[in-house]
Design a protein around this motif. Structure first.
Motif, PDB file in Angstrom:
ATOM      1  N   CYS A 199       1.071  -1.767  -0.310  1.00 22.07           N
ATOM      2  CA  CYS A 199       0.598  -0.002  -0.250  1.00 22.07           C
ATOM      3  C   CYS A 199       0.999   1.159  -0.379  1.00 22.07           C
TER       4      CYS A 199
ATOM      5  N   ARG B 280      -7.040  -2.022  -3.254  1.00 22.97           N
ATOM      6  CA  ARG B 280      -5.326  -3.347  -2.956  1.00 22.97           C
ATOM      7  C   ARG B 280      -5.437  -4.155  -2.622  1.00 22.97           C
TER       8      ARG B 280
ATOM      9  N   LEU C 190      -6.682  -7.729  -6.820  1.00 18.16           N
ATOM     10  CA  LEU C 190      -6.326  -7.129  -5.893  1.00 18.16           C
ATOM     11  C   LEU C 190      -6.130  -8.922  -5.050  1.00 18.16           C
ATOM     12  N   PHE C 191      -4.989  -8.424  -4.144  1.00 13.94           N
ATOM     13  CA  PHE C 191      -4.571  -9.146  -3.093  1.00 13.94           C
ATOM     14  C   PHE C 191      -5.809  -9.770  -2.379  1.00 13.94           C
TER      15      PHE C 191
END
Lengths: 429, 429
Positions: free
Chosen positions: A120, A175, A207-208
């Motif tokens: 991030c 994220r 996205l994770f």
């Protein structure tokens, strides 16, 4: 004298309500008051004995040394073996992990902060299922990021919203999606379908998916936790994409009653792990070798003693049953959904608008035979304004008799609090 | 598949040259090669025995628990007592610290990162005396900050530049001056006047003064370290301003040969400490209680055994003398300034332009009776381009005989390397 002395991020870091109550409780205990510390997930159960043997053995070598950035190979190997076995033993299909997929951290907290610092930039967002473990917001704020809530509610059994609802929350700044199952504080275990729903959204939006599984072993009934490692789309391309999105977080704290070792694990594909290991290297240099040694023995021990976890679950289950019964008896007006996992209960007090003052009153101004209870006001587990204000979280961290006694104390404290408030508003003579 | 997967800060995080060599060395050792690991400040000396007793005692309680964010009171108290006594015993005037001035961290590394995260916004700058401990730049990069060098050079005995020179480096983005005395890697101990010079600049420009004193006890001759806590301007207003600027960093790693406990301390006035404790809370939650317990016993032990530190200094002094002699004998062309403190030597090889290739050759491609030496190429200890490229750092972490043998190995490796290079440029037949 110094204008703007501190970094901007510091204004977003507040002592969690859990830790605030802990500080007050410890002060009162030092003064001789008996406090049932239900405010923090610190089990009273003795830690696993193999840990003690191991660290004594290691200490006697006289060599307490720097560890590799990524962690000691013996712990990474043992943890991988433990985790594969955990799923295998009941024949649950899952992604097989190996040593190279494991990064050791200073507890799950450090795993999460390393993860946020690694993925991030300032201003980035992470979606989290609400209610959520309140320190998450500070962990993310260290990286300059911001949490955004995927709301779930007790009245819907904390069910996940439909994919379209979740997708509306995604922006170019998003994220990752972060979730915790079994959930602290709600006790919710997300179903296979729910975890897959999150996984698919993460793949579709690049996205994770950060899965905090520190309570994986802590189930309170028949429902088992479903790990992100168990998701199978039955489609090689999708599965491959998922493997590139998974960051799974775990910890020795709850599994072995070892909150004070500060050993966590982060599971991901090797290229992800190597990036996050750089953050570990530049926040704590490395993790204690002797604590890693002790925890490796602990994981190894329960591989040959599968009843260890069964017994622990039994202990928490008995506490839960005793507490549910005591609540029905002493606190009939309280809404207390029965949790599926972790070891917390969320109690809603419909007559309150804000339960914070009562929580402090009970801890600091009230006692029943010099005993009282520390609880955590639950508003900090929600981002949505107004939510959780009449809820508290209690942890099943003392024996059934003390859990019963705590319910009785809360009940008496409620009566005393009404009287206290009446006295407060009475005009002065 | 994911564009811009990682945070921008990650590109500034590189495994340190120290750690890179460590990874290669460990691999070779696992294959059976004997490697003198002079690349890392990991003492081979046995850790202090009171630590082992203490943790065994603590483990036997079965309670390994969360610790307060700021650290355990018993360690904070004992450390304050230790530090005051350290200065008192020789009658050195100093600022008296108490429990409230001590924050416990996961080693000095975590103390530094917490400090940088607490005081630096992205783009902010910290001045550091060069050469410096290379991981500093990554610690600061985690917070988005940038190091700027105050250059010092071996040929000037690493003397600090005049105040005007240092002040030219200060911009509106500068937040602190960081220094390390005794210095790793140079071994320089800054004089009282030099430390006061830095302190005055910090006051005049409203900067924090971050003093990394992890080698305070490690002196190699008659020169004692001068702590930032010993600065006295003889002027109440100035002294008061200084107290609001001091952040002092310490660690149990070197003092007790306990690199693997990961226990550091940060000393500052309470309002500063409380802000930095919030960063600790949101990076690692807290520090291991059992490791704090062990380290408290260690500090307590040397209060009643002042010869513990004297003996340790004697050990390092003997190693230094043996090494200086061996260098004169085996490596006559090498420039090796004698360090005043810490336990490193910087060796300059005038015939080299860049020593990195030789360092790897010696470790990976060379052996003398199956033995070789791991060293750290020193360029990473400098920010100024080109500096340190023909220097290596070696640590005095093995006994005098092995330090001598290491010099011999380096000497033989130099000959072999010349031959290796000749062979490389020879045209193919």
């Amino acid at each position: 004298m110094f204008a703007e002395r501190y970094a901007d991020r510091v204004q977003f870091l507040n002592p969690s309500s859990i830790r605030k109550m802990m500080a007050i409780a410890k002060g009162l205990i030092a003064q001789g008051k008996t406090v049932y510390e239900l405010n923090i997930g610190q089990p009273d159960i003795e830690c696993i004995p193999e840990f003690c043997e191991a660290i004594d053995k290691k200490a006697r070598t006289g060599q307490i040394n720097y560890s590799p950035i990524i962690g000691e190979k013996y712990l990474r190997e043992t943890y991988a073996r433990y985790l594969n076995n955990f799923f295998d033993k009941d024949g649950k299909p899952h992604l097989v992990i190996d040593t190279d997929n494991v990064l050791i951290t200073v507890g799950a907290s450090h795993a999460l902060t390393s993860c946020f610092l690694g993925i991030c930039n300032p201003g980035d967002e992470v979606l989290v299922i609400e209610p959520y473990f309140s320190p998450y917001s500070g962990f993310l704020a260290v990286a300059g990021g911001k949490l955004k809530a995927i709301p779930t509610r007790a009245e819907d059994d904390f069910a996940l919203p439909p994919a379209e609802e979740i997708e509306k929350l995604i922006t170019p700044k998003t994220r990752a999606i972060l979730f915790n199952s079994p959930n602290n504080p709600s006790g919710k275990i997300y179903s296979a379908e729910e975890v897959e729903r999150l996984a698919k959204i993460c793949i579709d939006h690049k996205l994770f998916i950060i899965s905090d599984e520190v309570y994986r072993e802590m189930t309170l009934g028949d429902k088992e936790a479903f790990s992100v490692l168990q998701v199978d789309f039955g489609n090689e391309e999708m599965n491959e994409k998922l493997k590139n999105a998974i960051i799974m977080i775990d910890s020795a704290s709850k599994t072995f009653s070892l909150c004070g070792v500060r050993i966590g694990t982060l599971v991901a594909r090797q290229p992800i792990l190597e990036k996050l290991a750089l953050v570990v290297a530049h926040t704590t240099a490395c993790v204690s070798d002797i604590m890693q040694y002790g925890v490796a023995w602990a994981y190894d021990a329960i591989l040959s003693r599968p009843d260890y976890l069964d017994n622990m679950r039994k202990v928490y289950h008995e506490r839960l049953e005793a507490t549910m019964q005591a609540i029905a008896e002493y606190l009939p007006g309280v809404v207390a959904p029965k949790p599926d996992g972790a070891f917390y209960l969320m109690l809603k007090f419909p007559e309150f608008e804000d339960i914070t003052e009562f929580s402090h009153f009970m801890l600091e101004k009230f006692n029943l035979g010099n005993e009282t209870v520390a609880v955590t006001p639950a508003a900090s587990f929600y981002l949505t304004p107004g939510y959780g204000r009449n809820e508290i979280r209690i942890a099943l961290v003392v024996d059934p008799e003390k859990m019963r006694r705590s319910s009785q104390i809360i009940s008496e404290a409620l009566k005393a609090f009404s009287q206290f408030k009446v006295n407060l508003v009475r005009p002065m003579l």
